[in-house]
Write an enzyme that holds these catalytic residues in place. Sequence first.
Site, PDB file in Angstrom:
ATOM      1  N   HIS A 167       5.404  42.490  76.526  1.00  0.00           N
ATOM      2  CA  HIS A 167       4.497  43.489  75.174  1.00  0.00           C
ATOM      3  C   HIS A 167       4.861  43.522  74.167  1.00  0.00           C
ATOM      4  CE1 HIS A 167       5.213  47.064  78.423  1.00  0.00           C
ATOM      5  NE2 HIS A 167       3.595  46.644  78.235  1.00  0.00           N
ATOM      6  N   CYS A 254      10.514  52.074  74.141  1.00  0.00           N
ATOM      7  CA  CYS A 254      10.015  52.492  75.075  1.00  0.00           C
ATOM      8  C   CYS A 254      10.644  53.822  75.419  1.00  0.00           C
ATOM      9  CB  CYS A 254       9.891  51.640  76.337  1.00  0.00           C
ATOM     10  SG  CYS A 254      10.471  49.893  76.384  1.00  0.00           S
TER      11      CYS A 254
HETATM   12  N1  GLY Z   1       9.721  48.322  83.999  1.00  0.00           N
HETATM   13  C1  GLY Z   1       8.705  48.769  82.855  1.00  0.00           C
HETATM   14  C2  GLY Z   1       7.399  47.930  82.973  1.00  0.00           C
HETATM   15  O1  GLY Z   1       7.834  46.383  82.445  1.00  0.00           O
HETATM   16  O2  GLY Z   1       6.736  48.613  82.513  1.00  0.00           O
END
Ligand code: GLY
Length: 261
Positions: A167, A254
């Site tokens: 991300h 997150c």
């Molecule tokens: N485990 C977090 C993701 O890959 O979205």
Amino acid sequence: MHKSYQFTHALCRAPATSVTDGLRATDQGDPDPMAFAAEHAAYVSALRAAGCTVTVLPADEAFPDSVFIEDPALVLNGTAIVLRPGAPSRIGEAAALRPSLIATMNDVIDLETNGFVDGGDILCTDDRVLLGLSARTNQQGADDLRPIVESLGYSLDVLQTPPEILHFKTESSLLDAETVLATPALKSAGAFKGLNVIETVDGEEAAANAIRVNDHVFLSAGHPQTAEKLTAAGYSVKVLNTSQAALVDGGLSCMSLRYSV
Ligand code: GLY
């Protein structure tokens, strides 16, 4: 008031025991649900100590990655945008979260798209939304998000996240209204025009998934040199353990939706 890092509230979701099935790029073993719960509780306490009223939603066992509540939604100026996560096992998290967004936010807008956008790919300043295209976020999603972001008074910059990075915010975070913390790799990808960049120290790249919450920067444990660099730059650093989240490619940003109402 710098709205980009000043928050009155945060929304979290307790980790499910099914987090052992959470997505990960490299398997280094499953997280331990009890240890994850303890780290998550410390994280929630730190948000409260930083001045946020925190709502913790119950664990959702149907979605192993649902503790990473930032991915299915984006909050701008108290309005939540329900996103469309790019991993098949996570796409249903958006609809599952929607009623809680309606209950907590000023307004809720649904992103209507056949594309994908993960909240983990979005970094917001006071007036800009930086969106990194990735394996989870595509151009169609970005195109469909643009009018919503602009209607809420922000510009949208669409950038390319290097392919080895999950991300955009895996390797970047906002430190103040003009400054980000980022890995050298993401900085050199040219993502941060118009912003100051403090780089993570070599070998401490995982420190980049930090969050600024009111007067404090939350930083993952195990990155002493980056912590020292931030302290020397005048930031108040709060170190938190994220060893269990890290096993499933998660980090500090997150695990909450931070917002003001
Ligand atoms: N485990 C977090 C993701 O890959 O979205």
